[in-house]
Design an enzyme around this catalytic site. Structure first.
Site, PDB file in Angstrom:
ATOM      1  N   CYS A   2       0.640  -1.313  -0.114  1.00 32.60           N
ATOM      2  CA  CYS A   2      -0.075   0.076   0.034  1.00 32.60           C
ATOM      3  C   CYS A   2       0.821   1.159   0.203  1.00 32.60           C
ATOM      4  O   CYS A   2       2.232   1.050   0.029  1.00 32.60           O
ATOM      5  CB  CYS A   2      -0.823   0.160   1.268  1.00 32.60           C
ATOM      6  N   ARG A  48      -4.400   1.369  -0.919  1.00 31.34           N
ATOM      7  CA  ARG A  48      -4.519   0.123  -0.597  1.00 31.34           C
ATOM      8  C   ARG A  48      -4.580  -0.889  -1.851  1.00 31.34           C
ATOM      9  O   ARG A  48      -5.405  -0.828  -2.773  1.00 31.34           O
ATOM     10  CB  ARG A  48      -5.819  -0.141   0.244  1.00 31.34           C
ATOM     11  N   LEU A  49      -3.523  -1.805  -1.913  1.00 37.20           N
ATOM     12  CA  LEU A  49      -3.978  -2.949  -2.557  1.00 37.20           C
ATOM     13  C   LEU A  49      -4.372  -4.039  -1.363  1.00 37.20           C
ATOM     14  O   LEU A  49      -3.812  -4.460  -0.471  1.00 37.20           O
ATOM     15  CB  LEU A  49      -2.487  -3.534  -3.163  1.00 37.20           C
ATOM     16  N   VAL A  51      -5.222  -7.340   0.380  1.00 37.56           N
ATOM     17  CA  VAL A  51      -4.627  -8.692   0.438  1.00 37.56           C
ATOM     18  C   VAL A  51      -5.372  -9.413   1.625  1.00 37.56           C
ATOM     19  O   VAL A  51      -5.842 -10.487   1.354  1.00 37.56           O
ATOM     20  CB  VAL A  51      -3.015  -8.437   0.801  1.00 37.56           C
ATOM     21  N   VAL A  52      -5.530  -8.779   2.678  1.00 35.27           N
ATOM     22  CA  VAL A  52      -6.396  -9.312   3.941  1.00 35.27           C
ATOM     23  C   VAL A  52      -7.421  -8.608   4.317  1.00 35.27           C
ATOM     24  O   VAL A  52      -7.382  -7.437   4.427  1.00 35.27           O
ATOM     25  CB  VAL A  52      -5.501  -9.792   4.902  1.00 35.27           C
ATOM     26  N   GLU A  77       2.767  -6.138   6.176  1.00 37.07           N
ATOM     27  CA  GLU A  77       2.175  -7.459   6.589  1.00 37.07           C
ATOM     28  C   GLU A  77       2.800  -8.028   8.170  1.00 37.07           C
ATOM     29  O   GLU A  77       3.857  -7.965   8.218  1.00 37.07           O
ATOM     30  CB  GLU A  77       2.828  -8.637   5.588  1.00 37.07           C
ATOM     31  N   ASP A 100      -4.774  -7.126   9.934  1.00 31.81           N
ATOM     32  CA  ASP A 100      -3.475  -6.937  10.741  1.00 31.81           C
ATOM     33  C   ASP A 100      -3.318  -5.408  10.992  1.00 31.81           C
ATOM     34  O   ASP A 100      -2.947  -4.907  11.918  1.00 31.81           O
ATOM     35  CB  ASP A 100      -2.166  -7.199  10.046  1.00 31.81           C
ATOM     36  N   SER A 374       9.567 -14.298  -2.657  1.00 31.34           N
ATOM     37  CA  SER A 374      10.552 -14.272  -3.511  1.00 31.34           C
ATOM     38  C   SER A 374      11.604 -14.803  -2.426  1.00 31.34           C
ATOM     39  O   SER A 374      11.629 -14.552  -1.145  1.00 31.34           O
ATOM     40  CB  SER A 374      11.126 -13.214  -4.127  1.00 31.34           C
ATOM     41  N   GLY A 375      12.894 -14.969  -2.880  1.00 33.05           N
ATOM     42  CA  GLY A 375      13.972 -15.466  -1.917  1.00 33.05           C
ATOM     43  C   GLY A 375      15.088 -14.374  -1.942  1.00 33.05           C
ATOM     44  O   GLY A 375      16.109 -14.647  -1.460  1.00 33.05           O
TER      45      GLY A 375
END
Length: 491
Positions: A2, A48-49, A51-52, A77, A100, A374-375
């Site tokens: 966001c 805002r995007l 997600v939850v 998050e 959250d 991703s790593g």
């Protein structure tokens, strides 16, 4: 992912008309919802995007506790939401949803600034206390989520991106001699806390603060500390296994489609394997995303950073996972065309084709999922770079990934080098970081140097890669989480 922004003037007189301009500049980070809180002393902006908790997680969000009212704008998050919510419910808090954001807001209402010690996650947020006319703000321990600010004429102005601050002030961006040195000598990284443009500062990772009529006060609430390692090899292996799998599982909580990057390398393969297992338990199939460059097999050259191509292992992992595989092929002209767009997303010159390839890659990913793991930053944590392994690189003075100060300085005009000596500028920053390294007594020379390398990577190279996440987060509205959550405390 966001965007947050705002302007605080405790004694009143905030120009509210700027709020919409700030929001427009940041809307690409949050295309799903937006909101603005306005009072005489504070303006808080959010895009805002989702997600939850899509409906009840709208922001700015308000709550009342102990007769005081608080308002939050939050980007992040929180991975231990459930545990903190349970603790807050036991203390009498009531919740209307499962976001959250609501947990962070109530945690501050109950615990005050001490709430940051409880959070396991990636975040940047600001909370306005209406009664005390005071702003509290904080950034996560590693600095995954951005937070820039400026203080001028009694106002505190902040935003997720630098362009949001300029939208609020109406000023044109300027750089001075130090800004030139940052771009030419330190780039694509930045000195921690420095915003490159004149008057722009960055809230450092693991820092929080207050702004009110008494001014700005900052506090570092966490840092890397060296401690004696008492576990056996077997205990260590099991502990690391727990931390890795736990961090991945916690990042799979989402109300929107989720996937993983899959390069064929160790980091992304491990994450994809754990994610696939979790999703199969839920009756779902993991979506993986692989980037391929046209004629890469023809032109690939091994280096210390990349001794071999990982692409040969992608097919093996796809077969093993039984996942839904997506391969995105990018050609060189596309990378060139996207360079300017990538710089605009970052607000500063960055990692050139690395940035543009991430932008193009995530543009394709967003057609399938909203969240991707991703790593990134695993090499910093697990010693994957040559300066951890190669003694000739490890023992050199200076930043091991930047040994070209004289060459870079050759591109800087004399009026700047007469003000700031390039080699001293870089060396002073290196020396300060090494000297700040937490180290136990009586370490061997090798152990001592490795501690320094970890600190150098944590404060500099990791931050450069996390800055690169702005490319993934900004233009294509994809929320990309990373394995750096391993550095957060075990809850």
């Amino acid at each position: 992912m966001c965007a947050i922004a705002g302007e605080i003037r405790p004694n009143g007189g905030v120009p509210c008309e700027r709020a919409h301009e700030m929001q427009d500049e940041l809307r690409r980070r949050g295309p799903d919802q937006s909101g603005i809180y306005m009072s005489d002393s504070a303006v808080l902006v959010h895009t805002r995007l989702c997600v939850v908790d899509i409906e009840k997680g709208r922001q700015p969000m308000r709550c009342t506790h102990g007769g005081e009212r608080y308002v939050i704008v939050y980007n992040g998050e929180l991975y231990n939401t459930a545990e903190i919510r349970d603790e807050l419910i036991a203390r009498g808090c009531e919740f209307t949803g499962h976001s959250d954001t609501e947990v962070v807001l109530n945690a501050y209402a109950v615990f005050g600034s001490e709430c940051v010690y409880k959070f396991n996650g990636i975040f940047a947020f600001a909370i306005w206390d209406e009664k005390k006319r005071r702003l509290f703000f904080a950034r996560d321990r590693i600095g995954v989520k951005p937070f820039f600010y400026t203080v001028e004429d009694g106002s505190f102005i902040f935003a997720s991106e630098i362009k949001g601050i300029f939208a609020a002030t109406g000023k044109q961006p300027e750089i001075d001699a130090q800004g030139v040195m940052e771009i030419m000598l330190i780039g694509p990284g930045r000195t921690p806390g420095y915003g490159v443009f004149r008057g722009i500062e960055e809230l450092k990772p693991a820092c929080c603060g207050f702004f009110d009529e008494n001014g700005l006060r900052l506090h570092e609430y966490w840092s890397l500390q060296d401690r004696e390692h008492t576990e056996s090899f077997e205990e260590t292996a099991e502990h690391v296994r727990f931390l890795v799998t736990d961090s991945i599982r916690r990042q799979l909580v989402s109300d929107v489609p989720i996937g993983t990057f899959l390069s064929g390398g160790l980091d992304s393969s491990l994450i994809s394997s754990v994610a696939s297992r979790v999703m199969k338990e839920e009756g779902k199939t993991l979506k993986t995303f692989t980037v391929n460059y046209k004629d890469n097999d023809r032109y690939f050259r091994a280096t210390k950073f990349q001794p071999g191509s990982d692409s040969q292992f992608v097919g093996q992992m796809v077969d093993y996972l039984g996942c839904e595989s997506h391969v995105v092929e990018i050609d060189t002209p596309e990378l060139v065309d996207a360079l300017f767009e990538a710089v605009e997303a970052r607000d500063l010159p960055g990692m050139a084709d690395v940035d543009s390839s991430l932008l193009l890659f995530c543009r394709e990913i967003k057609k399938h999922v909203t969240v991707a793991l991703s790593g990134e930053c695993a090499d910093e944590i697990f010693g994957g770079y040559p300066w951890y392994r190669d003694p000739t690189v490890r023992e050199k003075e200076g930043f091991p990934w930047a040994q070209s100060t004289n060459y870079r300085a050759g591109f800087i005009r004399g009026e700047f080098t007469s003000l700031i000596a390039p080699n001293k500028y870089v060396q002073d920053k290196y020396n300060a970081t090494v000297q700040s390294t937490s180290k136990l007594k009586d370490l061997s020379p090798l152990e001592s140097r490795m501690k320094e390398m970890v600190n150098l990577n944590h404060r500099w190279f990791m931050q450069t890669l996390l800055d690169d996440k702005v490319i993934e987060e900004n233009r294509e509205q994809i929320n990309t989480l990373c394995i750096s959550a391993l550095c957060f405390p075990r809850q």
